[in-house]
Design a protein around this motif. Sequence first.
Motif, PDB file in Angstrom:
ATOM      1  N   UNK A  30       0.740  -1.131  -0.057  1.00 56.98           N
ATOM      2  CA  UNK A  30       0.040   0.007   0.041  1.00 56.98           C
ATOM      3  C   UNK A  30       0.897   1.336   0.116  1.00 56.98           C
ATOM      4  N   UNK A  31       0.289   2.348  -0.197  1.00 53.03           N
ATOM      5  CA  UNK A  31       0.992   3.783  -0.215  1.00 53.03           C
ATOM      6  C   UNK A  31       0.164   4.786   0.120  1.00 53.03           C
ATOM      7  N   UNK A  32       0.800   5.876   0.749  1.00 56.33           N
ATOM      8  CA  UNK A  32      -0.074   7.095   1.103  1.00 56.33           C
ATOM      9  C   UNK A  32       0.907   8.011   1.536  1.00 56.33           C
ATOM     10  N   UNK A  33       0.084   9.435   2.091  1.00 55.43           N
ATOM     11  CA  UNK A  33       0.821  10.248   2.554  1.00 55.43           C
ATOM     12  C   UNK A  33       0.254  10.755   3.808  1.00 55.43           C
ATOM     13  N   UNK A  34       0.823  11.523   4.758  1.00 52.47           N
ATOM     14  CA  UNK A  34       0.501  11.848   5.963  1.00 52.47           C
ATOM     15  C   UNK A  34       0.611  13.272   5.883  1.00 52.47           C
ATOM     16  N   UNK A  89       0.006   2.501  -8.041  1.00 49.26           N
ATOM     17  CA  UNK A  89      -0.254   2.525  -9.322  1.00 49.26           C
ATOM     18  C   UNK A  89       0.780   1.244  -9.941  1.00 49.26           C
ATOM     19  N   UNK A  90       1.616   0.816  -9.180  1.00 56.79           N
ATOM     20  CA  UNK A  90       2.462  -0.660  -9.486  1.00 56.79           C
ATOM     21  C   UNK A  90       1.788  -1.794  -9.367  1.00 56.79           C
ATOM     22  N   UNK A  91       0.610  -1.746  -8.329  1.00 54.83           N
ATOM     23  CA  UNK A  91      -0.119  -2.956  -8.157  1.00 54.83           C
ATOM     24  C   UNK A  91       0.884  -4.081  -7.732  1.00 54.83           C
ATOM     25  N   UNK A  92       1.944  -3.974  -6.916  1.00 52.98           N
ATOM     26  CA  UNK A  92       2.972  -4.995  -6.789  1.00 52.98           C
ATOM     27  C   UNK A  92       3.139  -5.450  -5.333  1.00 52.98           C
ATOM     28  N   UNK A  93       3.504  -6.666  -5.043  1.00 54.45           N
ATOM     29  CA  UNK A  93       3.903  -6.816  -3.546  1.00 54.45           C
ATOM     30  C   UNK A  93       5.428  -6.518  -3.315  1.00 54.45           C
ATOM     31  N   UNK A 106       4.186   2.711  -6.186  1.00 56.44           N
ATOM     32  CA  UNK A 106       4.395   3.840  -6.950  1.00 56.44           C
ATOM     33  C   UNK A 106       3.087   4.719  -6.874  1.00 56.44           C
ATOM     34  N   UNK A 107       3.154   5.921  -6.377  1.00 55.05           N
ATOM     35  CA  UNK A 107       1.922   6.761  -6.414  1.00 55.05           C
ATOM     36  C   UNK A 107       1.638   7.585  -7.907  1.00 55.05           C
ATOM     37  N   UNK A 108       0.497   7.410  -8.367  1.00 54.99           N
ATOM     38  CA  UNK A 108       0.353   8.053  -9.771  1.00 54.99           C
ATOM     39  C   UNK A 108       0.753   9.534  -9.409  1.00 54.99           C
TER      40      UNK A 108
END
Length: 130
Positions: free
Chosen positions: A23-27, A43-47, A51-53
Amino acid sequence: MRISRALYDQIVEHAREEAPNECCGMVASSDGHAVDVYPATNAAASPLRYEIDGAEQYRIQMAIDDRDLELGAIYHSHTRTEPYPSQTDINLAFYPDALYVIVGLAGDQPNVRAYSIRDGQVVDAELVVE
């Protein structure tokens, strides 16, 4: 950085929901206190990487700026390994003033750690859950 239990739990839940992919995100933060979590799509949809678009990252950063907040942290998960920055994480650490929070899901319980990554150097950072 100080973070409320609710925001911390939101990050951990995002990591669990996206597994087996990262997962990914920002705070967003203010004066060293986390104020809001902005989950993003990997965006990479990878384990193995995240990558954030670019358009989504821009939207999140503008939302943070519009609220006169700071980018306090960028978070992602490691679904198979310990929550320590990989060489890829280090190479892509373009925000030296932000913390990098990694949620490790390899064990029985999530292991959340924070780091400062500046000029390729990784230093443990304090993440205080309140």
